[in-house]
Design a protein around this motif. Structure first.
Motif, PDB file in Angstrom:
ATOM      1  N   TYR A  50     -87.623   5.439 -12.330  1.00 47.57           N
ATOM      2  CA  TYR A  50     -86.369   4.585 -13.100  1.00 47.57           C
ATOM      3  C   TYR A  50     -86.836   5.398 -14.856  1.00 47.57           C
ATOM      4  O   TYR A  50     -88.207   5.625 -15.187  1.00 47.57           O
ATOM      5  CB  TYR A  50     -86.317   3.325 -13.355  1.00 47.57           C
ATOM      6  CG  TYR A  50     -87.668   2.698 -13.879  1.00 47.57           C
ATOM      7  CD1 TYR A  50     -88.016   1.992 -15.074  1.00 47.57           C
ATOM      8  CD2 TYR A  50     -88.931   2.093 -13.258  1.00 47.57           C
ATOM      9  CE1 TYR A  50     -88.556   1.217 -15.836  1.00 47.57           C
ATOM     10  CE2 TYR A  50     -89.920   1.783 -14.029  1.00 47.57           C
ATOM     11  CZ  TYR A  50     -89.584   0.951 -15.007  1.00 47.57           C
ATOM     12  OH  TYR A  50     -90.732   0.277 -15.433  1.00 47.57           O
ATOM     13  N   GLU A  78     -73.967   5.816 -13.392  1.00 40.96           N
ATOM     14  CA  GLU A  78     -73.669   5.497 -12.191  1.00 40.96           C
ATOM     15  C   GLU A  78     -73.198   6.643 -10.557  1.00 40.96           C
ATOM     16  O   GLU A  78     -73.294   6.838 -10.190  1.00 40.96           O
ATOM     17  CB  GLU A  78     -73.316   4.246 -12.289  1.00 40.96           C
ATOM     18  CG  GLU A  78     -73.381   3.541 -12.802  1.00 40.96           C
ATOM     19  CD  GLU A  78     -73.039   1.678 -12.506  1.00 40.96           C
ATOM     20  OE1 GLU A  78     -73.488   1.017 -12.486  1.00 40.96           O
ATOM     21  OE2 GLU A  78     -71.584   2.181 -12.505  1.00 40.96           O
ATOM     22  N   ALA A  84     -79.389   5.142  -8.850  1.00 39.79           N
ATOM     23  CA  ALA A  84     -78.950   3.697  -7.487  1.00 39.79           C
ATOM     24  C   ALA A  84     -78.209   2.844  -8.850  1.00 39.79           C
ATOM     25  O   ALA A  84     -76.719   2.071  -7.860  1.00 39.79           O
ATOM     26  CB  ALA A  84     -80.420   2.981  -7.139  1.00 39.79           C
ATOM     27  N   TYR A  85     -78.768   2.240  -9.652  1.00 37.56           N
ATOM     28  CA  TYR A  85     -77.650   1.723 -10.313  1.00 37.56           C
ATOM     29  C   TYR A  85     -77.987   1.511 -11.988  1.00 37.56           C
ATOM     30  O   TYR A  85     -79.370   2.331 -12.151  1.00 37.56           O
ATOM     31  CB  TYR A  85     -77.670  -0.320  -9.435  1.00 37.56           C
ATOM     32  CG  TYR A  85     -78.895  -0.631  -9.396  1.00 37.56           C
ATOM     33  CD1 TYR A  85     -79.409  -1.220 -10.626  1.00 37.56           C
ATOM     34  CD2 TYR A  85     -79.476  -0.125  -8.317  1.00 37.56           C
ATOM     35  CE1 TYR A  85     -80.640  -2.029 -10.866  1.00 37.56           C
ATOM     36  CE2 TYR A  85     -81.072  -0.763  -8.093  1.00 37.56           C
ATOM     37  CZ  TYR A  85     -81.548  -1.561  -9.041  1.00 37.56           C
ATOM     38  OH  TYR A  85     -82.754  -2.217  -8.987  1.00 37.56           O
ATOM     39  N   LEU A 109     -83.533   4.823 -10.164  1.00 34.92           N
ATOM     40  CA  LEU A 109     -82.902   5.614  -9.555  1.00 34.92           C
ATOM     41  C   LEU A 109     -83.187   5.257  -7.979  1.00 34.92           C
ATOM     42  O   LEU A 109     -84.322   4.370  -6.921  1.00 34.92           O
ATOM     43  CB  LEU A 109     -83.614   6.844 -10.352  1.00 34.92           C
ATOM     44  CG  LEU A 109     -83.827   7.603 -11.533  1.00 34.92           C
ATOM     45  CD1 LEU A 109     -85.026   9.156 -11.392  1.00 34.92           C
ATOM     46  CD2 LEU A 109     -83.411   7.873 -11.883  1.00 34.92           C
ATOM     47  N   LYS A 110     -82.419   5.912  -7.082  1.00 33.78           N
ATOM     48  CA  LYS A 110     -82.681   5.921  -6.310  1.00 33.78           C
ATOM     49  C   LYS A 110     -83.885   5.886  -5.098  1.00 33.78           C
ATOM     50  O   LYS A 110     -85.148   6.568  -5.423  1.00 33.78           O
ATOM     51  CB  LYS A 110     -82.100   6.952  -5.171  1.00 33.78           C
ATOM     52  CG  LYS A 110     -80.562   6.814  -5.320  1.00 33.78           C
ATOM     53  CD  LYS A 110     -79.430   8.193  -4.508  1.00 33.78           C
ATOM     54  CE  LYS A 110     -77.779   7.289  -4.685  1.00 33.78           C
ATOM     55  NZ  LYS A 110     -76.740   8.549  -4.045  1.00 33.78           N
ATOM     56  N   PRO A 111     -84.767   5.761  -3.577  1.00 31.61           N
ATOM     57  CA  PRO A 111     -85.484   5.882  -2.872  1.00 31.61           C
ATOM     58  C   PRO A 111     -85.964   7.330  -3.412  1.00 31.61           C
ATOM     59  O   PRO A 111     -85.536   8.712  -3.087  1.00 31.61           O
ATOM     60  CB  PRO A 111     -85.752   5.672  -1.796  1.00 31.61           C
ATOM     61  CG  PRO A 111     -85.115   3.933  -2.251  1.00 31.61           C
ATOM     62  CD  PRO A 111     -83.585   5.061  -2.588  1.00 31.61           C
ATOM     63  N   GLU A 114     -84.255   9.676  -0.680  1.00 37.60           N
ATOM     64  CA  GLU A 114     -82.559  10.850  -0.519  1.00 37.60           C
ATOM     65  C   GLU A 114     -83.601  10.600  -1.953  1.00 37.60           C
ATOM     66  O   GLU A 114     -81.984  12.103  -2.484  1.00 37.60           O
ATOM     67  CB  GLU A 114     -82.287   8.777  -1.266  1.00 37.60           C
ATOM     68  CG  GLU A 114     -82.265   7.603  -0.432  1.00 37.60           C
ATOM     69  CD  GLU A 114     -81.227   6.698  -0.358  1.00 37.60           C
ATOM     70  OE1 GLU A 114     -80.281   7.342  -1.131  1.00 37.60           O
ATOM     71  OE2 GLU A 114     -81.826   5.639   0.314  1.00 37.60           O
ATOM     72  N   ARG A 115     -84.306  11.458  -2.659  1.00 32.53           N
ATOM     73  CA  ARG A 115     -84.474  12.778  -4.237  1.00 32.53           C
ATOM     74  C   ARG A 115     -85.494  13.339  -3.716  1.00 32.53           C
ATOM     75  O   ARG A 115     -85.336  14.228  -4.286  1.00 32.53           O
ATOM     76  CB  ARG A 115     -85.177  11.166  -4.907  1.00 32.53           C
ATOM     77  CG  ARG A 115     -83.756  10.471  -5.642  1.00 32.53           C
ATOM     78  CD  ARG A 115     -84.115  10.256  -7.294  1.00 32.53           C
ATOM     79  NE  ARG A 115     -85.103   8.859  -6.572  1.00 32.53           N
ATOM     80  CZ  ARG A 115     -86.457   9.695  -8.064  1.00 32.53           C
ATOM     81  NH1 ARG A 115     -86.223  10.519  -8.503  1.00 32.53           N
ATOM     82  NH2 ARG A 115     -87.484   8.466  -7.993  1.00 32.53           N
TER      83      ARG A 115
END
Length: 525
Positions: A50, A78, A84-85, A109-111, A114-115
């Motif tokens: 993040y 977004e 992620a949010y 950020l996404k996990p 997934e990145r």
């Protein structure tokens, strides 16, 4: 087969003493040069999943105006695939506190799973966000990673304080801050720079007519407490209801404290018991002034946050900021580092001292083991070659000389010394049995070649995952693993060839010294 080639190469090295000694001198020179060339830092910045965005509008901007810009920024963030949010706190800032012209966004950020694709790291997302905010002329956007060590500093990057010392006034501090930000924005080593100083916040000034208040018998404290209660808030007490504790504050409703004319709605009691409006007791006017005046080391200060530009280390950015403060600011404005930057400054430039202590302890332990002050030098002389490759590799790969690399360098010296000790110890035993020094060194190298190769290769292969690491904590693993990995490769290829040579060289020096002492005694006789 490999052992025979090794011995053949060793026999050649013994016949080239001048070339090897000249090369050893060049190794020391290159280490010194690379230590200056490699960028320095304290701890590498990790992808913690993040980052934060602070949006700053002009101080007079309304909360609704801030909300419109914030919603636009959230809409862009977004839609990015790696995000992620976004968490939003409009009307607040981690640096200046409550302010209707500020908004704080936390981009989650996404996990990592997934990145895994290229371009979805935190650095790439922040780069795209900076490019987007360039087209927001009404706002200043400050993007920061979280602090590397939680609790030290408000955010990642550099943190410093401009202090007003001596006869410096508040206006001098404001002028110095503006000057510093102007030149820092043009420095190539500094990516972005901002200050938490709020010198000119719109304010409503109420000038109390103290003579009139005294004539009417109204205490000055009553005037100020009334304004505080209605325009701000006053804590009354707590009460318990439904097994929960609620706090009670008194404050005028928003429509009754929105304009300058609303002050006429607030009354205080005079000595004769009549209620007197505040407008009778003073005049109001609009002005500007500081929001909060912060202090650091007992001096009024302006907090400065900065981020190193791409391709520059934090050490280079700190040096650039110190140069600006030294050349452009007056003598009564001083610079102090805070947060993690303070720790980096305190720990900076100590690599040489650390290595000197490491070499000293290795030397003392070996001197006690061999009962000689000269033989351990054969071990120490073989270590700089491995250190040179470690420095060279982090310079080529674009890494930095940080605390993790220094830990790896200490480990590398210990492992390279271990290989040298195995050869020197066997060679010394053979010399004590009466064997020729050269033959003893070659015999020891032949005996210990395979054990050294097996143990060292096992360690090198164990370091390979750190060199190729990805995901959380990968930056730290790269720093500590790259230098050790490539340094050990040199230690098991070049280093074990040099150890027997230096052993022979040291013993010949000892014999010459003994011969010189004996010859001197014969002359005296």
């Amino acid at each position: 087969m490999g052992n025979n080639k090794y011995i053949h190469l060793l026999e050649k090295a013994v016949r080239w003493p001048r070339r090897i000694l000249a090369g050893f001198g060049m190794v020391l020179v290159f280490i010194f040069v690379l230590n200056r060339l490699v960028p320095t830092s304290f701890i590498p910045e990790e992808d913690q999943g993040y980052f934060t965005v602070e949006l700053e509008l002009p101080e007079s901007a309304t909360l609704e105006r801030t909300r419109i810009v914030t919603d636009r920024a959230i809409g862009f963030l977004e839609q990015y695939p790696a995000v992620a949010y976004v968490q939003n706190v409009t009307g607040n800032s981690s640096r200046v506190g409550t302010s209707q012209s500020r908004a704080m966004l936390t981009v989650i950020l996404k996990p990592w799973q997934e990145r895994s694709k290229k371009g979805m790291g935190v650095a790439e997302v922040m780069k795209e966000a900076r490019r987007e905010f360039y087209f927001y002329p009404e706002v200043k956007a400050y993007l920061n990673r979280p602090p590397i060590i939680p609790g030290i500093g408000e955010s990642g990057g550099l943190e410093m304080q401009l202090e007003a010392r001596g006869d410096a006034t508040w206006n001098n501090l404001v002028a110095a801050t503006d000057t510093f930000l102007y030149y820092a924005a043009m420095a190539p080593a500094i990516g972005s720079v901002s200050s938490a100083l709020q010198p000119e916040i719109p304010q409503l000034y109420f000038d109390v007519d103290r003579d009139r208040a005294k004539f009417l018998g109204i205490p000055i404290n009553d005037i100020f407490s009334t304004m505080k209660a209605y325009l701000g808030s006053v804590y009354v007490n707590d009460f318990n209801m439904f097994n929960r504790i609620y706090r009670v504050y008194i404050q005028a409703e928003a429509p009754y404290r929105a304009t300058q004319d609303n002050i006429g709605l607030f009354f205080v009691r005079a000595q004769n018991g009549s209620m007197v409006p505040l407008t009778v007791l003073g005049t109001t006017s609009y002005t500007t002034g500081p929001g909060t005046i912060k202090r650091f080391n007992m001096f009024s200060t302006a907090a400065i946050n900065a981020v190193a530009a791409p391709g520059y280390s934090s050490g280079e950015a700190m040096a650039a900021m110190e140069k600006i403060a030294r050349d452009k600011l007056p003598d009564n404005i001083a610079l102090e580092w805070s947060g993690l930057s303070y720790q980096e400054k305190k720990a900076g430039g100590q690599t040489g001292y650390v290595l000197a202590i490491v070499f000293l302890f290795v030397f003392l332990f070996l001197a006690a083991q061999y009962e000689s002050w000269v033989v351990p030098i054969a071990v120490l002389l073989s270590l700089p070659v491995a250190a040179l490759r470690a420095y060279l590799e982090i310079w080529v790969t674009g890494l930095e000389n940080d605390i993790y690399f220094q830990i790896g360098l200490v480990t590398l010296i210990g492992l390279a010394a271990k290989n040298a000790i195995l050869i020197v110890e066997f060679a010394k035993v053979e010399v004590e049995k009466g064997r020729n020094v050269t033959q003893a060194a070659i015999h020891a190298a032949r005996l210990r070649f395979r054990p050294i190769l097996m143990t060292s290769l096992a360690f090198v292969l164990g370091m390979l995952p750190m060199v190729l690491a990805s995901g959380p904590g990968s930056a730290s693993r790269h720093s500590i693993g790259t230098g050790v990995f490539f340094g050990m490769l040199v230690a098991i290829t070049v280093g074990i060839v040099l150890v027997p040579f230096f052993f022979i060289f040291i013993y010949k020096v000892i014999n010459k010294m003994k011969w010189g002492i004996t010859a001197g005694k014969n002359k005296l006789i």
